[in-house]
Motif scaffolding. Structure first.
Motif, PDB file in Angstrom:
ATOM      1  N   SER A   1       0.819  -1.219   0.000  1.00  0.00           N
ATOM      2  CA  SER A   1       0.000   0.000   0.000  1.00  0.00           C
ATOM      3  C   SER A   1       0.852   1.269   0.000  1.00  0.00           C
ATOM      4  CB  SER A   1      -0.897   0.006   1.249  1.00  0.00           C
ATOM      5  OG  SER A   1      -1.644   1.191   1.307  1.00  0.00           O
ATOM      6  N   GLY A   2       0.484   2.226  -0.828  1.00  0.00           N
ATOM      7  CA  GLY A   2       1.058   3.565  -0.749  1.00  0.00           C
ATOM      8  C   GLY A   2       2.209   3.828  -1.685  1.00  0.00           C
ATOM      9  N   ILE A   3       2.651   2.816  -2.430  1.00  0.00           N
ATOM     10  CA  ILE A   3       3.813   3.027  -3.302  1.00  0.00           C
ATOM     11  C   ILE A   3       3.378   2.854  -4.759  1.00  0.00           C
ATOM     12  CG2 ILE A   3       6.118   2.177  -3.961  1.00  0.00           C
ATOM     13  CD1 ILE A   3       5.032   1.642  -0.479  1.00  0.00           C
TER      14      ILE A   3
ATOM     15  N   LEU B   1      10.351  -1.031  -4.926  1.00  0.00           N
ATOM     16  CA  LEU B   1       9.936  -0.617  -6.268  1.00  0.00           C
ATOM     17  C   LEU B   1      10.695   0.635  -6.713  1.00  0.00           C
ATOM     18  CD1 LEU B   1       7.837  -1.694  -8.254  1.00  0.00           C
ATOM     19  CD2 LEU B   1       6.156  -0.203  -7.199  1.00  0.00           C
ATOM     20  N   TYR B   2      11.040   1.507  -5.751  1.00  0.00           N
ATOM     21  CA  TYR B   2      11.820   2.698  -6.097  1.00  0.00           C
ATOM     22  C   TYR B   2      13.235   2.319  -6.530  1.00  0.00           C
ATOM     23  CZ  TYR B   2       8.243   5.519  -3.731  1.00  0.00           C
ATOM     24  OH  TYR B   2       7.075   6.113  -3.347  1.00  0.00           O
ATOM     25  N   TYR B   3      13.780   1.256  -5.910  1.00  0.00           N
ATOM     26  CA  TYR B   3      15.153   0.854  -6.231  1.00  0.00           C
ATOM     27  C   TYR B   3      15.220   0.047  -7.520  1.00  0.00           C
ATOM     28  CZ  TYR B   3      16.142   1.828  -1.247  1.00  0.00           C
ATOM     29  OH  TYR B   3      16.263   2.406  -0.014  1.00  0.00           O
TER      30      TYR B   3
ATOM     31  N   LYS C   1      -3.427   2.546  -2.154  1.00  0.00           N
ATOM     32  CA  LYS C   1      -3.120   3.559  -1.138  1.00  0.00           C
ATOM     33  C   LYS C   1      -4.269   3.542  -0.139  1.00  0.00           C
ATOM     34  CE  LYS C   1      -1.305   7.353   0.419  1.00  0.00           C
ATOM     35  NZ  LYS C   1      -0.125   7.059   1.225  1.00  0.00           N
ATOM     36  N   SER C   2      -4.007   3.798   1.143  1.00  0.00           N
ATOM     37  CA  SER C   2      -5.096   3.765   2.129  1.00  0.00           C
ATOM     38  C   SER C   2      -6.126   4.858   1.843  1.00  0.00           C
ATOM     39  CB  SER C   2      -4.546   3.935   3.541  1.00  0.00           C
ATOM     40  OG  SER C   2      -3.761   2.823   3.895  1.00  0.00           O
ATOM     41  N   ILE C   3      -7.398   4.443   1.821  1.00  0.00           N
ATOM     42  CA  ILE C   3      -8.503   5.345   1.474  1.00  0.00           C
ATOM     43  C   ILE C   3      -9.331   5.643   2.728  1.00  0.00           C
ATOM     44  CG2 ILE C   3     -10.583   5.609   0.016  1.00  0.00           C
ATOM     45  CD1 ILE C   3      -8.027   5.320  -1.632  1.00  0.00           C
TER      46      ILE C   3
ATOM     47  N   VAL D   1       7.774  15.220   2.161  1.00  0.00           N
ATOM     48  CA  VAL D   1       7.026  14.101   2.739  1.00  0.00           C
ATOM     49  C   VAL D   1       7.801  12.792   2.615  1.00  0.00           C
ATOM     50  CG1 VAL D   1       4.744  15.131   2.456  1.00  0.00           C
ATOM     51  CG2 VAL D   1       5.713  13.766   0.593  1.00  0.00           C
ATOM     52  N   VAL D   2       8.861  12.807   1.820  1.00  0.00           N
ATOM     53  CA  VAL D   2       9.680  11.608   1.653  1.00  0.00           C
ATOM     54  C   VAL D   2      11.140  12.021   1.710  1.00  0.00           C
ATOM     55  CG1 VAL D   2      10.380   9.815   0.012  1.00  0.00           C
ATOM     56  CG2 VAL D   2       7.977  10.388   0.217  1.00  0.00           C
ATOM     57  N   SER D   3      11.982  11.213   2.363  1.00  0.00           N
ATOM     58  CA  SER D   3      13.406  11.508   2.400  1.00  0.00           C
ATOM     59  C   SER D   3      14.183  10.195   2.333  1.00  0.00           C
ATOM     60  CB  SER D   3      13.726  12.250   3.706  1.00  0.00           C
ATOM     61  OG  SER D   3      15.083  12.587   3.730  1.00  0.00           O
TER      62      SER D   3
HETATM   63  C1  LIG Z   1       5.721   6.638   0.545  1.00  0.00           C
HETATM   64  C2  LIG Z   1       5.031   5.547   1.324  1.00  0.00           C
HETATM   65  C3  LIG Z   1       3.643   5.597   1.485  1.00  0.00           C
HETATM   66  C4  LIG Z   1       2.980   4.596   2.207  1.00  0.00           C
HETATM   67  N1  LIG Z   1       1.618   4.658   2.338  1.00  0.00           N
HETATM   68  C5  LIG Z   1       0.963   3.653   3.012  1.00  0.00           C
HETATM   69  C6  LIG Z   1      -0.456   3.671   3.121  1.00  0.00           C
HETATM   70  O1  LIG Z   1      -1.161   4.549   2.597  1.00  0.00           O
HETATM   71  N2  LIG Z   1      -1.053   2.672   3.824  1.00  0.00           N
HETATM   72  C7  LIG Z   1      -0.348   1.642   4.408  1.00  0.00           C
HETATM   73  O2  LIG Z   1      -0.939   0.744   5.021  1.00  0.00           O
HETATM   74  N3  LIG Z   1       1.012   1.594   4.290  1.00  0.00           N
HETATM   75  C8  LIG Z   1       1.665   2.573   3.623  1.00  0.00           C
HETATM   76  N4  LIG Z   1       3.033   2.519   3.493  1.00  0.00           N
HETATM   77  C9  LIG Z   1       3.777   1.393   4.125  1.00  0.00           C
HETATM   78  C10 LIG Z   1       4.103   0.285   3.127  1.00  0.00           C
HETATM   79  O3  LIG Z   1       2.945  -0.293   2.576  1.00  0.00           O
HETATM   80  C11 LIG Z   1       4.965  -0.814   3.800  1.00  0.00           C
HETATM   81  O4  LIG Z   1       4.232  -1.418   4.858  1.00  0.00           O
HETATM   82  C12 LIG Z   1       6.271  -0.276   4.370  1.00  0.00           C
HETATM   83  O5  LIG Z   1       6.815   0.731   3.538  1.00  0.00           O
HETATM   84  C13 LIG Z   1       7.332  -1.381   4.564  1.00  0.00           C
HETATM   85  O6  LIG Z   1       7.600  -2.036   3.350  1.00  0.00           O
HETATM   86  P1  LIG Z   1       8.813  -1.634   2.339  1.00  0.00           P
HETATM   87  O7  LIG Z   1      10.074  -1.602   3.165  1.00  0.00           O
HETATM   88  O8  LIG Z   1       8.798  -2.706   1.281  1.00  0.00           O
HETATM   89  O9  LIG Z   1       8.459  -0.294   1.798  1.00  0.00           O
HETATM   90  C14 LIG Z   1       3.721   3.514   2.780  1.00  0.00           C
HETATM   91  C15 LIG Z   1       5.120   3.476   2.593  1.00  0.00           C
HETATM   92  C16 LIG Z   1       5.776   4.464   1.889  1.00  0.00           C
HETATM   93  C17 LIG Z   1       7.280   4.360   1.702  1.00  0.00           C
END
Ligand SMILES: Cc1cc2nc3c(=O)[nH]c(=O)nc-3n(C[C@H](O)[C@H](O)[C@H](O)COP(=O)(O)O)c2cc1C
Length: 300
Positions: free
Chosen positions: A21-23, A263-265, A45-47, A59-61
């Motif tokens: 979620s969110g990426i 996914l970014y990498y 993305k969470s709604i 919002v991101v670093s």
């Molecule tokens: C930019 C960004 C936005 C995210 N938005 C959400 C979100 O809306 N809802 C959610 O449950 N998790 C959100 N996450 C968390 C990810 O779904 C995930 O649980 C977390 O990043 C760990 O996994 P990763 O290391 O593969 O990113 C977000 C993460 C990132 C980096």
């Protein structure tokens, strides 16, 4: 040929890798792209009930071991989401992530999602940087239990409970969430960072969530701790960049994994690469299916 199919709750999947979620999942187009690139499920993305603009930038670093973010649950709200996704062609491959402040709001959103024809709901009980929702809800066992009981008794959705690692004992919350069909472990870890020359926080909200390679050991430990206490399916998430990261999660009891920051990498090729790597590993190590290694190191 080895099988990499798996099950999560009542859902059978052709492979175990999902978009977190969110990426890169703000639009139906980017969700389709992840699915066409080999993700078995794409989580939205969470709604929430209404539109949220989120926090001001930054919002991101990006930091040495991953990423900090405090987007602030920016989302279009359920009405706009419904318009955009009402004709989505493969609704069975989408898990809709929702957040709310209480049982009533979760139930309202769940019914809207079910009305649109989706089958899987992921509950954001774990976002670490917005007051009154996410991890603030997800640290209250009674509330978590109540939300999930209501959703299971009043909808036919598969319910995935996404839990926070920013808590003393994640097993306490997992037990409260035991009526869910699966656990999603973990959301980002509550964290912060400083620009020492600007003498400012890296994020406008000061506090955010830590994701990427640095949190993999924390996510693995959460999966292991919960698996020792529960037979429920677990979806592992946190720091997965490659197939060998995913295999670690399977050995400790996850039935599937989600990839977010990776996914970014690595871009969208990451799904096919991880799936091919898992199949190669199983074959080379003499296993005939993914099922053979799920929880192998917890059973022994
Ligand atoms: C930019 C960004 C936005 C995210 N938005 C959400 C979100 O809306 N809802 C959610 O449950 N998790 C959100 N996450 C968390 C990810 O779904 C995930 O649980 C977390 O990043 C760990 O996994 P990763 O290391 O593969 O990113 C977000 C993460 C990132 C980096």
């Amino acid at each position: 040929m080895v099988s990499i199919s798996t099950s999560v709750g009542d859902i059978r999947l052709s492979n175990p890798v999902m978009l977190a979620s969110g990426i890169l999942d703000e639009t139906s187009g980017s969700m389709k792209r992840a699915l066409e690139s080999g993700a078995a499920i794409a989580v939205t993305k969470s709604i929430g009930s209404s539109e949220r603009k989120g926090y001001p930038t930054p919002v991101v670093s990006v930091i040495a071991t991953g990423m900090l973010n405090a987007v602030g649950l920016a989302n279009p709200g359920i009405d706009s989401f419904s318009e955009e996704f009402s004709n989505f062609p493969v609704k069975e491959k989408v898990a809709v992530s929702i957040f709310g402040k209480d049982t009533e709001e979760f139930l309202y959103l769940a019914r809207r999602v079910e009305g649109l024809g989706f089958k899987i709901l992921e509950l954001n009980l774990s976002c670490p940087h917005v007051a009154g929702v996410g991890s603030e809800i997800g640290q209250d066992p009674d509330l978590v239990e109540d939300i999930i009981r209501e959703l299971k008794s009043r909808t036919n959705l598969q319910i995935w409970a996404k839990l926070t690692p920013s808590i003393t004992n994640i097993v306490t919350i997992a037990k409260a969430a035991e009526k869910a069909d699966a656990y999603v472990l973990i959301n980002t870890v509550k964290a912060t960072g400083v620009d020492i020359y600007a003498r400012q926080f890296l994020l406008s909200n000061k506090i955010g969530g830590y994701s990427g390679p640095g949190i993999k050991p924390i996510a693995l430990r959460a999966v292991y701790d919960v698996r020792k206490e529960s037979e429920k399916d677990i979806i592992g998430v946190g720091g997965i960049n490659d197939w060998n990261d995913a295999v670690e999660f399977f050995l400790l009891g996850a039935s599937a994994v989600q990839v977010g920051t990776g996914l970014y990498y690595r871009d969208y090729g990451i799904y096919d690469n991880i799936n091919a790597g898992i199949a190669r590993y199983l074959e080379d190590e003499g296993f005939s299916s993914l099922d053979d290694i799920i929880g192998l190191m917890v059973k022994s």
